[in-house]
Design a protein around this motif. Sequence first.
Motif, short mmCIF file in Angstrom:
data_model
loop_
_atom_site.label_atom_id
_atom_site.label_comp_id
_atom_site.label_asym_id
_atom_site.label_seq_id
_atom_site.Cartn_x
_atom_site.Cartn_y
_atom_site.Cartn_z
N GLU A 95 0.81 -1.23 0.00
CA GLU A 95 0.00 0.00 0.00
C GLU A 95 0.84 1.27 0.00
O GLU A 95 0.59 2.20 -0.78
CB GLU A 95 -0.93 -0.01 1.21
CG GLU A 95 -1.89 1.18 1.28
CD GLU A 95 -3.06 1.05 0.31
OE1 GLU A 95 -3.65 2.09 -0.02
OE2 GLU A 95 -3.38 -0.08 -0.10
N ASP A 96 1.85 1.35 0.87
CA ASP A 96 2.65 2.58 0.97
C ASP A 96 3.39 2.87 -0.33
O ASP A 96 3.44 4.02 -0.78
CB ASP A 96 3.65 2.47 2.13
CG ASP A 96 2.98 2.49 3.49
OD1 ASP A 96 1.79 2.85 3.56
OD2 ASP A 96 3.65 2.13 4.48
N VAL A 98 2.56 1.81 -3.39
CA VAL A 98 1.59 2.16 -4.43
C VAL A 98 1.09 3.59 -4.24
O VAL A 98 0.99 4.36 -5.21
CB VAL A 98 0.42 1.15 -4.42
CG1 VAL A 98 -0.71 1.63 -5.33
CG2 VAL A 98 0.90 -0.22 -4.86
N ARG A 99 0.77 3.96 -3.01
CA ARG A 99 0.30 5.32 -2.76
C ARG A 99 1.35 6.35 -3.15
O ARG A 99 1.04 7.41 -3.71
CB ARG A 99 -0.05 5.47 -1.28
CG ARG A 99 -1.26 4.67 -0.84
CD ARG A 99 -2.55 5.38 -1.17
NE ARG A 99 -3.71 4.61 -0.71
CZ ARG A 99 -4.96 5.03 -0.85
NH1 ARG A 99 -5.22 6.19 -1.44
NH2 ARG A 99 -5.98 4.28 -0.43
N ALA A 100 2.63 6.05 -2.87
CA ALA A 100 3.70 6.97 -3.24
C ALA A 100 3.81 7.11 -4.75
O ALA A 100 3.97 8.22 -5.28
CB ALA A 100 5.01 6.49 -2.64
N VAL A 102 1.45 6.55 -7.03
CA VAL A 102 0.25 7.23 -7.53
C VAL A 102 0.33 8.73 -7.25
O VAL A 102 -0.13 9.55 -8.06
CB VAL A 102 -1.01 6.61 -6.92
CG1 VAL A 102 -2.25 7.46 -7.21
CG2 VAL A 102 -1.20 5.18 -7.43
N SER A 103 0.93 9.09 -6.13
CA SER A 103 0.96 10.50 -5.72
C SER A 103 1.77 11.38 -6.67
O SER A 103 1.55 12.59 -6.74
CB SER A 103 1.51 10.63 -4.30
OG SER A 103 2.91 10.37 -4.27
N LEU A 113 -8.42 2.06 -6.45
CA LEU A 113 -7.43 1.18 -5.86
C LEU A 113 -8.11 -0.05 -5.25
O LEU A 113 -9.10 0.05 -4.54
CB LEU A 113 -6.64 1.92 -4.79
CG LEU A 113 -5.95 3.22 -5.24
CD1 LEU A 113 -5.11 3.79 -4.10
CD2 LEU A 113 -5.09 2.99 -6.48
#
Length: 305
Positions: A95-96, A98-100, A102-103, A113
């Motif tokens: 998760e971390d 992927v979030r980075a 995507v950001s 997601l």
Amino acid sequence: MRELVVLGTASQAPTRTRNHNGHLLLWDGRGLLFDPGEGTQRQLVHAGVAASRIGRICLTHVHGDHCYGLPGVLSRMVLDGVEHPVHLHYPATGEDVVRALVSVATPGLDLRLHPHGGPGQVAEDLEVRPLDHRVETYGYRLAEPAGRTLLPDRLAAAGIAGPDVRRLQREGSLRGTALADVSVPRPGQRFALVMDTAPCAGAEELAEDADLLVAECTYADDDAGLAARHRHLTAGQAGALAAAGGARTLVLTHFSARYEDLAPLAAQARAAAGGAAVHAAEDLDRFALPRRRAPRDQPAGTTPA
């Protein structure tokens, strides 16, 4: 049209002739992008495939060679004005990362997601199975529902022809004749993708009855010790996976940069692959899915339902 477009065949490090990992499955108007490594956006251009065709992006795990191209692909879709939702599937423990990723992509995409954990179905006809790698990793399988193959002689005997055939397929029975009376079961097509893993039960489940199996082939059999240490497949292990599952076509990919000539790896896989057709993929290769498997004991002159 059901076709695999190979966007990259390298593993940890790209080479002069191999881009980082990336595979695009075109399936009845849908586009499923698996593991976009660095350079995937440019490889799509070289392949002549618009990023707008992508509806799902599937990450097997969050090692860089399998996901660092994600921001570029997402940004390109925004640039191209993509309006449809794009679904992103990935292991929940990533998760971390992927979030980075995507950001830093250009905002404006309807990105949805879908983290997942454990085996099971993650979307309509799309399943995952756990693999055995150094981080949480999943392989993917797209399985078409089973159908039925019509038997022309039985249709004729029942007096069913023309538009009534479609009506029978739609409604399941017509004038006292059931669809099962004039047809036999037909297996659906199956696509499977097995990336970074040691041999494991999850890989075997994914490969079972696959019409097209994409499997990592990071090492030659002579380097089995390296493969075991880094939890990857050798060429022979990839071939054995296809043979055990009864896969029809095996596409080898994810090659270590130590191998310039892929012919020995293909030969090792072929020796263990049973009846599977074996291909060592090159960047931008395309592989059509084989024709559907014929039903068992299929009479001559049958017609797919």
